[in-house]
Motif scaffolding. Structure first.
Motif, short mmCIF file in Angstrom:
data_model
loop_
_atom_site.label_atom_id
_atom_site.label_comp_id
_atom_site.label_asym_id
_atom_site.label_seq_id
_atom_site.Cartn_x
_atom_site.Cartn_y
_atom_site.Cartn_z
N ARG A 29 0.83 -1.21 0.00
CA ARG A 29 0.00 0.00 0.00
C ARG A 29 0.86 1.26 0.00
N LEU A 30 1.93 1.25 0.80
CA LEU A 30 2.81 2.41 0.87
C LEU A 30 3.55 2.63 -0.45
N THR A 31 4.12 1.56 -0.99
CA THR A 31 4.86 1.70 -2.25
C THR A 31 3.94 2.12 -3.38
N ASP A 32 2.72 1.59 -3.39
CA ASP A 32 1.76 1.96 -4.43
C ASP A 32 1.41 3.45 -4.32
N ALA A 33 1.28 3.95 -3.10
CA ALA A 33 0.93 5.37 -2.92
C ALA A 33 2.01 6.27 -3.51
N TYR A 34 3.27 5.99 -3.19
CA TYR A 34 4.36 6.82 -3.73
C TYR A 34 4.50 6.64 -5.25
N ARG A 35 4.28 5.41 -5.72
CA ARG A 35 4.40 5.16 -7.16
C ARG A 35 3.31 5.91 -7.94
N MET A 36 2.07 5.83 -7.45
CA MET A 36 0.97 6.51 -8.14
C MET A 36 1.13 8.03 -8.06
N PHE A 37 1.62 8.51 -6.93
CA PHE A 37 1.87 9.94 -6.81
C PHE A 37 2.93 10.38 -7.82
N ASN A 38 4.01 9.61 -7.90
CA ASN A 38 5.08 9.92 -8.84
C ASN A 38 4.57 9.92 -10.28
N ASP A 39 3.77 8.92 -10.64
CA ASP A 39 3.23 8.83 -12.00
C ASP A 39 2.32 10.01 -12.33
N ALA A 40 1.59 10.50 -11.32
CA ALA A 40 0.63 11.57 -11.55
C ALA A 40 1.28 12.94 -11.70
N VAL A 41 2.44 13.16 -11.04
CA VAL A 41 3.01 14.52 -11.02
C VAL A 41 4.25 14.68 -11.89
N LYS A 42 4.90 13.60 -12.29
CA LYS A 42 6.25 13.71 -12.85
C LYS A 42 6.34 14.51 -14.14
N ASP A 43 5.34 14.48 -14.98
CA ASP A 43 5.42 15.18 -16.28
C ASP A 43 4.48 16.39 -16.34
N THR A 44 4.10 16.91 -15.19
CA THR A 44 3.14 18.01 -15.16
C THR A 44 3.85 19.37 -15.28
N SER A 45 3.06 20.37 -15.64
CA SER A 45 3.53 21.76 -15.70
C SER A 45 2.78 22.57 -14.66
#
Length: 287
Positions: free
Chosen positions: A108-124
């Motif tokens: 659950r913890l690793t999924d939270a950080y992974r999904m957060f990373n996927d959501a913000v990494k290419d944003t402006s």
């Protein structure tokens, strides 16, 4: 007991103070005193407003000369987003490596950080500005609780909104985010972003009435006097003289009483002049 107050921009609390306040970008001309008629015990009512109030357009104009505008916010965002992404990756690897067995909690913890990373990494920055109003709207329907562990919230069809509303702590010496997990290490940059979404007439305010009620701050006495068209020393002196007049009228032929009343009036006048002089001397260094 601690007393907290905060700066609100269009209803969103963006900066908090404990047992004191900072004027932020407010000026003396922004001071407001409303609903402050004291109760029978001399206490301020709960709906009293003593503080500062200005429009979003006014605050934006004041921020800009200090170097806090949307261009500066974008530069800061672009510098801090990669740092935030790396911090998310570090936490993802940390929980993955430390547990080894991938228990339900670690997953659950690793999924939270992974999904957060996927959501913000290419944003402006513009991506964040576009969905901030939606994030605020959705946040009002979420029951928030303080959490020291990562918790991904799947509350929107927009991944970035989910990232804004999830609990994503970073165990580092300095801050990586502000409200709505906005990438920055100083709250002022989130405030710039939020102001960019506000209409010009949106209200920015800071109510310090709780600090005054708790004894941490002084009331805006000059505003109170302006509203009442009378200074505090004059109020006390006038009431004293009026009481003396009423007493004098009860026994106009009693010369001893009249002499006492006369002396009381002189004392009230001396107290008034003393209060006025003292206030002028202490409030004006030149005097």
């Amino acid at each position: 007991m601690s007393t907290w107050v905060g700066v609100e921009i269009d209803g969103l609390n963006v900066e908090a103070y404990q047992n004191h306040h900072s004027n932020w970008f407010f000026k003396q001309s922004d001071r407001v005193r409303e609903g402050c008629s004291p109760d029978e015990h001399g206490r301020l009512p709960h709906n009293a407003f003593i503080g500062f109030r200005a429009s979003a357009a006014t605050i934006r104009r004041r921020m800009s000369p200090a170097g806090f505008d949307l261009d500066a916010c974008e530069q800061h965002f672009n510098e801090n987003l990669p740092i935030l992404v790396e911090a998310a990756k570090f936490n993802f690897r940390h929980f993955r490596d430390e547990t080894g067995d991938f228990s339900p909690v670690s997953l659950r913890l690793t999924d939270a950080y992974r999904m957060f990373n996927d959501a913000v990494k290419d944003t402006s920055l513009q991506d964040w500005l576009d969905v901030l109003p939606e994030a605020l709207k959705v946040s009002k329907s979420i029951k928030h609780s303080f959490s020291q562990t990562a918790n991904w919230r799947n509350v929107s069809t927009i991944p970035l909104v989910n990232a804004m509303l999830s609990d994503i702590p970073f165990y580092t010496e300095y801050s990586h985010t502000d409200l709505f997990n906005f990438p920055c290490n100083q709250p002022i940059y989130f405030q710039i972003a939020w102001l960019a979404n506000c209409p010009d007439d949106a209200v920015c305010e800071l109510n310090i009435a709780p600090l005054i009620h708790s004894g941490w701050e002084e009331d805006f006495q000059d505003l109170d006097e302006i509203q009442q068209h009378e200074t505090q020393p004059h109020i006390f002196s006038r009431l004293s003289i009026e009481e003396t007049q009423l007493l004098s009228a009860t026994q106009p032929e009693n010369l001893s009483l009249q002499r006492m009343c006369y002396a009381s009036i002189i004392t009230a006048m001396e107290a008034y002049l003393g209060d006025i002089l003292r206030r002028e001397i202490f409030s004006r260094p030149a005097v």
